[in-house]
Design a protein around this motif. Structure first.
Motif, PDB file in Angstrom:
ATOM      1  N   ALA A 317       6.590   5.252   2.904  1.00  0.00           N
ATOM      2  CA  ALA A 317       7.180   4.210   2.056  1.00  0.00           C
ATOM      3  C   ALA A 317       7.071   4.582   0.583  1.00  0.00           C
ATOM      4  O   ALA A 317       8.040   4.451  -0.182  1.00  0.00           O
ATOM      5  N   ARG A 318       5.907   5.063   0.172  1.00  0.00           N
ATOM      6  CA  ARG A 318       5.724   5.449  -1.227  1.00  0.00           C
ATOM      7  C   ARG A 318       6.585   6.659  -1.582  1.00  0.00           C
ATOM      8  O   ARG A 318       7.156   6.728  -2.674  1.00  0.00           O
ATOM      9  N   HIS A 319       6.695   7.609  -0.653  1.00  0.00           N
ATOM     10  CA  HIS A 319       7.537   8.783  -0.904  1.00  0.00           C
ATOM     11  C   HIS A 319       9.003   8.372  -1.022  1.00  0.00           C
ATOM     12  O   HIS A 319       9.730   8.864  -1.900  1.00  0.00           O
ATOM     13  N   SER A 336       2.827  -3.826  -3.597  1.00  0.00           N
ATOM     14  CA  SER A 336       1.533  -4.498  -3.630  1.00  0.00           C
ATOM     15  C   SER A 336       0.758  -4.103  -2.378  1.00  0.00           C
ATOM     16  O   SER A 336       1.371  -3.717  -1.361  1.00  0.00           O
ATOM     17  N   PRO A 337      -0.591  -4.185  -2.402  1.00  0.00           N
ATOM     18  CA  PRO A 337      -1.364  -3.858  -1.196  1.00  0.00           C
ATOM     19  C   PRO A 337      -0.949  -4.694   0.012  1.00  0.00           C
ATOM     20  O   PRO A 337      -0.892  -4.187   1.134  1.00  0.00           O
ATOM     21  N   GLU A 338      -0.615  -5.962  -0.235  1.00  0.00           N
ATOM     22  CA  GLU A 338      -0.194  -6.835   0.866  1.00  0.00           C
ATOM     23  C   GLU A 338       1.140  -6.380   1.453  1.00  0.00           C
ATOM     24  O   GLU A 338       1.361  -6.461   2.666  1.00  0.00           O
ATOM     25  N   ALA A 339       2.021  -5.892   0.590  1.00  0.00           N
ATOM     26  CA  ALA A 339       3.324  -5.405   1.060  1.00  0.00           C
ATOM     27  C   ALA A 339       3.139  -4.157   1.929  1.00  0.00           C
ATOM     28  O   ALA A 339       3.776  -4.022   2.980  1.00  0.00           O
ATOM     29  N   ALA A 372       6.766  -7.234  -3.503  1.00  0.00           N
ATOM     30  CA  ALA A 372       5.840  -8.228  -2.954  1.00  0.00           C
ATOM     31  C   ALA A 372       6.105  -8.443  -1.457  1.00  0.00           C
ATOM     32  O   ALA A 372       7.204  -8.180  -0.968  1.00  0.00           O
ATOM     33  N   PRO A 373       5.109  -8.948  -0.727  1.00  0.00           N
ATOM     34  CA  PRO A 373       5.297  -9.156   0.718  1.00  0.00           C
ATOM     35  C   PRO A 373       6.393 -10.167   1.036  1.00  0.00           C
ATOM     36  O   PRO A 373       7.044 -10.067   2.064  1.00  0.00           O
TER      37      PRO A 373
END
Length: 449
Positions: A317-319, A336-339, A372-373
């Motif tokens: 996802a980040r890539h 976000s960490p929650e996402a 955001a989630p």
């Protein structure tokens, strides 16, 4: 272009962290920094570097404690320990526990370079050609599969890539090409399920002008256009019986005759194929030629579903986000960490392709720098509408079940068949139907010391 080696530098001395980071960057490395062991572990949850360079004496979690966590959670990642309190006892303790190297501060420039290069030679044996750079993973399943692909790449044999739709079969085929002696020649892809029989025949074998209505010029076809290189035939299970026969003849004789031509032309191409269709069942039902199957399936590489490599979801996802940022103007900087947790928990019936689509939708719809989630919840709810058919769900269950019993028995087919309540013959048929090789699980066993 070759990828720079990535080093994670960990030290609670911020000034030294900055100074050493600059030195390593000047040496041509990509450098990430963490000011504590906990921060380093948090970073490692999202990315995998090629080497960790850590201070020994740090508040909270020291270098050896950090190494112990890395050794358990990120198998094979080399760690080099630094300390201003160097002693024989420290060095012996560190190296006996499996730490790759031990450096004493102030760090000698030549010793640092030598140790890093030796560590990278272990962690990046294929870095010289960077053949797998498009495949982002830290999954043990994928790492083992890539190692198998690396061994197969130099051999000029046919490889069939199986696995669910969207799992990355085309990327694996390209990696095989990049790691092969044919890498300087064309890599071509043809989807066998996306066109009429006549058009597909023309695309495969070529045609001469006037061969059929609308043929206003000569066309070489992919077999000749890919000369010297590799050809990926996607959805090869969709070939009609007549084209199966013609493909078999081309592979056997290593020559093709374009439509309307009077003479054949020699071919020089490595054929790779991919399918998410059950070709063993298709053979049993007379829909796919057995002789063609075995010619294409000399080696089988079965790609896992995204759920089977769930540890890769945040990394992918980040890539994907970074790739989108280079191609288009966007204010989005991250998740976000929650996402990320929501992405990691999703089912992903469409596998990697679906994940990339979701990230692209999220970036297009985002109204804030951080995804955001709540935004992902709506996108994923829409994706859940694509419910699998009963046959698709049953096939996926069978495949996951077979992988599980083979992992439990380390590739022992007799034991696996017993656990499944099947005889060996039926169990081998099931493995063949899903393109699974029990031998790959035997290779994962650690050698006896």
């Amino acid at each position: 272009m070759k990828r720079k080696a990535r080093i994670l530098l960990v030290d609670d001395d911020v000034s030294l962290l900055k100074l050493l980071g600059l030195r390593l960057k000047s040496e041509g490395f990509t450098v990430e920094t963490a000011a504590s062991g906990a921060e380093a572990l948090a970073w490692l949850e999202q990315e995998r570097p090629d080497l960790v360079l850590s201070d020994l004496r740090m508040d909270g979690m020291d270098g050896l404690a950090l190494f112990d966590r890395i050794q358990r959670q990120h198998v094979g990642l080399p760690v080099v320990i630094m300390t201003a309190h160097g002693s024989i006892t420290d060095a012996v303790s560190a190296t006996r526990s499996g730490v790759f190297g031990f450096l004493t501060k102030p760090i000698d420039k030549e010793a640092l370079r030598k140790t890093i290069n030796e560590a990278l030679a272990v962690s990046l044996p294929a870095m010289a050609d960077d053949w797998q750079q498009r495949i982002m993973t830290r999954s043990p399943i994928m790492i083992a599969l890539l190692e198998q692909a690396r061994r197969m790449a130099p051999l000029d044999i046919s490889v069939m890539l199986t696995g669910p739709s969207g799992s990355g079969k085309a990327l694996m085929a390209q990696a095989l090409h990049e790691a092969s002696p044919r890498q300087e020649y064309p890599f071509m892809v043809l989807n066998c399920g996306a066109m009429t029989e006549q058009l597909l025949e023309s695309e495969l074998f070529g045609h001469v002008k006037g061969a059929f209505a609308g043929a206003t010029s000569d066309h070489p076809g992919v077999f000749l256009a890919a000369k010297g290189g590799s050809l990926l035939l996607e959805e090869v299970g969709e070939l009609t019986p007549r084209l199966q026969s013609k493909l078999l003849q081309a592979l056997a004789q290593q020559e093709v005759r374009p439509l309307g031509a009077t003479q054949s032309s020699a071919t020089d191409v490595r054929v790779l194929s991919s399918t998410n269709k059950d070709l063993v069942t298709a053979m049993e039902q007379g829909e796919f030629r057995e002789d063609l199957f075995y010619r294409l399936n000399v080696v089988n590489l079965n790609l896992p579903s995204l759920r089977e490599r769930a540890e890769d979801i945040p990394l992918l996802a980040r890539h994907a986000l970074e790739q989108l940022k280079t191609r288009q103007s966007t204010q989005v900087t991250g998740f976000s960490p929650e996402a990320l947790s929501m992405l990691a928990a999703a089912e992903w019936p469409g596998n990697v392709r679906q994940l990339l689509n979701v990230v692209e939708q999220a970036v297009a719809m985002a109204s804030a720098p951080v995804i955001a989630p709540q935004l992902l919840e709506g996108i994923l709810a829409g994706a859940d509408d694509q419910f699998p058919t009963f046959n698709e769900a049953r096939a996926e269950f069978e495949r996951l079940y077979l992988h599980k019993v083979l992992r439990m028995t380390e590739g022992n087919v007799s034991q696996a068949a017993g656990l499944a309540g099947r005889n060996r013959t039926d169990f081998y048929k099931l493995l063949g139907r899903h393109g699974i090789e029990a031998g790959t699980y035997k290779e994962k066993r650690a050698p006896k010391s």
